[in-house]
Design a protein around this motif. Structure first.
Motif, PDB file in Angstrom:
ATOM      1  N   GLN A   1      34.205 -25.441 -30.671  1.00  0.00           N
ATOM      2  CA  GLN A   1      35.009 -24.961 -29.825  1.00  0.00           C
ATOM      3  C   GLN A   1      34.169 -23.776 -30.072  1.00  0.00           C
ATOM      4  O   GLN A   1      33.499 -22.630 -31.214  1.00  0.00           O
ATOM      5  CB  GLN A   1      36.616 -24.427 -30.773  1.00  0.00           C
ATOM      6  CG  GLN A   1      37.142 -23.824 -30.730  1.00  0.00           C
ATOM      7  CD  GLN A   1      38.669 -23.514 -30.783  1.00  0.00           C
ATOM      8  OE1 GLN A   1      38.761 -24.208 -32.449  1.00  0.00           O
ATOM      9  NE2 GLN A   1      39.719 -22.892 -30.745  1.00  0.00           N
ATOM     10  N   SER A   2      34.584 -23.491 -28.489  1.00  0.00           N
ATOM     11  CA  SER A   2      33.984 -22.082 -28.253  1.00  0.00           C
ATOM     12  C   SER A   2      35.392 -21.128 -27.524  1.00  0.00           C
ATOM     13  O   SER A   2      36.100 -21.435 -26.554  1.00  0.00           O
ATOM     14  CB  SER A   2      32.424 -21.851 -27.647  1.00  0.00           C
ATOM     15  OG  SER A   2      33.496 -22.390 -26.472  1.00  0.00           O
ATOM     16  N   SER A   3      34.323 -19.874 -26.940  1.00  0.00           N
ATOM     17  CA  SER A   3      35.769 -18.870 -26.570  1.00  0.00           C
ATOM     18  C   SER A   3      34.964 -17.324 -25.897  1.00  0.00           C
ATOM     19  O   SER A   3      34.029 -17.313 -26.348  1.00  0.00           O
ATOM     20  CB  SER A   3      36.789 -18.192 -27.466  1.00  0.00           C
ATOM     21  OG  SER A   3      37.619 -17.300 -26.912  1.00  0.00           O
ATOM     22  N   LEU A   4      35.822 -16.757 -24.728  1.00  0.00           N
ATOM     23  CA  LEU A   4      35.076 -15.933 -24.620  1.00  0.00           C
ATOM     24  C   LEU A   4      36.549 -15.129 -23.703  1.00  0.00           C
ATOM     25  O   LEU A   4      37.171 -15.802 -23.228  1.00  0.00           O
ATOM     26  CB  LEU A   4      34.348 -16.191 -23.327  1.00  0.00           C
ATOM     27  CG  LEU A   4      33.236 -14.578 -22.714  1.00  0.00           C
ATOM     28  CD1 LEU A   4      31.976 -15.422 -21.523  1.00  0.00           C
ATOM     29  CD2 LEU A   4      33.939 -14.246 -21.400  1.00  0.00           C
ATOM     30  N   THR A   5      36.514 -13.907 -24.442  1.00  0.00           N
ATOM     31  CA  THR A   5      37.083 -12.717 -23.751  1.00  0.00           C
ATOM     32  C   THR A   5      36.853 -11.488 -24.230  1.00  0.00           C
ATOM     33  O   THR A   5      36.122 -11.202 -24.544  1.00  0.00           O
ATOM     34  CB  THR A   5      38.170 -13.467 -25.054  1.00  0.00           C
ATOM     35  OG1 THR A   5      39.748 -12.513 -25.075  1.00  0.00           O
ATOM     36  CG2 THR A   5      37.496 -12.443 -26.535  1.00  0.00           C
ATOM     37  N   ALA A   6      38.306 -10.380 -22.910  1.00  0.00           N
ATOM     38  CA  ALA A   6      37.796  -9.436 -22.985  1.00  0.00           C
ATOM     39  C   ALA A   6      38.127  -8.299 -23.671  1.00  0.00           C
ATOM     40  O   ALA A   6      38.210  -7.482 -24.188  1.00  0.00           O
ATOM     41  CB  ALA A   6      37.570  -9.080 -21.319  1.00  0.00           C
ATOM     42  N   ASP A   7      39.446  -8.860 -24.345  1.00  0.00           N
ATOM     43  CA  ASP A   7      39.858  -8.303 -25.766  1.00  0.00           C
ATOM     44  C   ASP A   7      38.859  -8.626 -27.050  1.00  0.00           C
ATOM     45  O   ASP A   7      39.352  -9.897 -27.004  1.00  0.00           O
ATOM     46  CB  ASP A   7      41.257  -9.361 -26.014  1.00  0.00           C
ATOM     47  CG  ASP A   7      42.246  -7.913 -26.974  1.00  0.00           C
ATOM     48  OD1 ASP A   7      41.654  -7.124 -27.508  1.00  0.00           O
ATOM     49  OD2 ASP A   7      43.745  -8.663 -26.905  1.00  0.00           O
TER      50      ASP A   7
END
Length: 237
Positions: free
Chosen positions: A100-106
């Motif tokens: 699983q992967s994720s990119l966030t500005a928070d």
């Protein structure tokens, strides 16, 4: 009789001449062998000197390249391109699997406790995270890269992480945002304006001994070899 004596004398001379020649052959062979061995020794020395010189030449540029990499990722001003999931955690890696992967500005989503406000205070603009597995241990690893404005900010965040983790006042969350328990191995590096980190638990979230040899291997192969050498050095190039 004179003719016969002369004839015998000639035959006797012809008989002895090859024996004198044969006695010289071993001496000549030994001389040639000695010269050949001396030549090989000299050649070996020259080759060794050449190898050492090349090795030294290669070590020097490596040190210079490292300094140049640090300069090229010293801040967002010189390294403005945002990170992407595919860049940081590409599919098909031999060193780890991505579940699983994720990119966030928070960036606060990647942290727990007081580290959430620390990342906001220092202007973190991106958190690229992934859940990873490794072939040599039954671990569930949450790893990530945080994008800070500059190297000074990244170093300050790294210093606060050390204090918060030691006092259990903050740390990194897993991919769901849940805080990990006390004693969970939390590893991090600051490189340029980035903070690289990973949190290691058992497959069900259980505690992993911090001194397990596989933990050191994860640190070496994931943080140093992959996130720095493969991702940031390539980005700087």
């Amino acid at each position: 009789m004179r003719l016969s004596a002369v004839g015998q004398h000639r035959r006797r001379s012809a008989w002895f001449r090859p024996h004198r020649h044969l006695r010289r052959e071993p001496h000549r062979a030994a001389h040639l062998l000695t010269r050949g061995l001396a030549g090989l020794i000299v050649l070996g020395i020259l080759v060794m000197v050449g190898v050492l010189a090349v090795a030294e030449d290669r070590r020097t540029p490596a040190r210079l390249a490292s300094a140049e990499v640090d300069a090229r990722i010293a801040s967002r001003a010189v390294d403005p391109a945002p990170l992407s999931e595919a860049e940081v955690f590409p599919a098909g890696s031999a060193a780890f699997g991505v579940t699983q992967s994720s990119l966030t500005a928070d960036c606060a989503l990647a942290a727990s406790g007081a580290l959430r406000t620390t990342l906001l205070r220092y202007g973190c603009s991106q958190a690229v995270r992934a859940v990873l597995t490794v072939p040599y241990a039954d671990y569930r690893i949450t790893a990530g890269v945080l994008n800070l404005p500059d190297a000074a900010g990244a170093t300050a965040v790294g210093d606060e992480i050390r204090v918060l983790v030691e006092t259990d006042d903050g740390g990194f969350a897993d991919i769901t945002g849940a805080a990990t328990g006390p004693g969970t191995p939390v590893l991090w590096r600051t490189r340029g304006h980035y903070v690289l980190y990973c949190v290691i638990t058992g497959p069900d979230g259980g505690l992993v001994p911090a001194d397990a040899p596989q933990v050191a291997r994860v640190t070496r192969e994931l943080l140093d070899a992959h996130l720095y050498d493969n991702v940031l050095v390539r980005r700087a190039g």
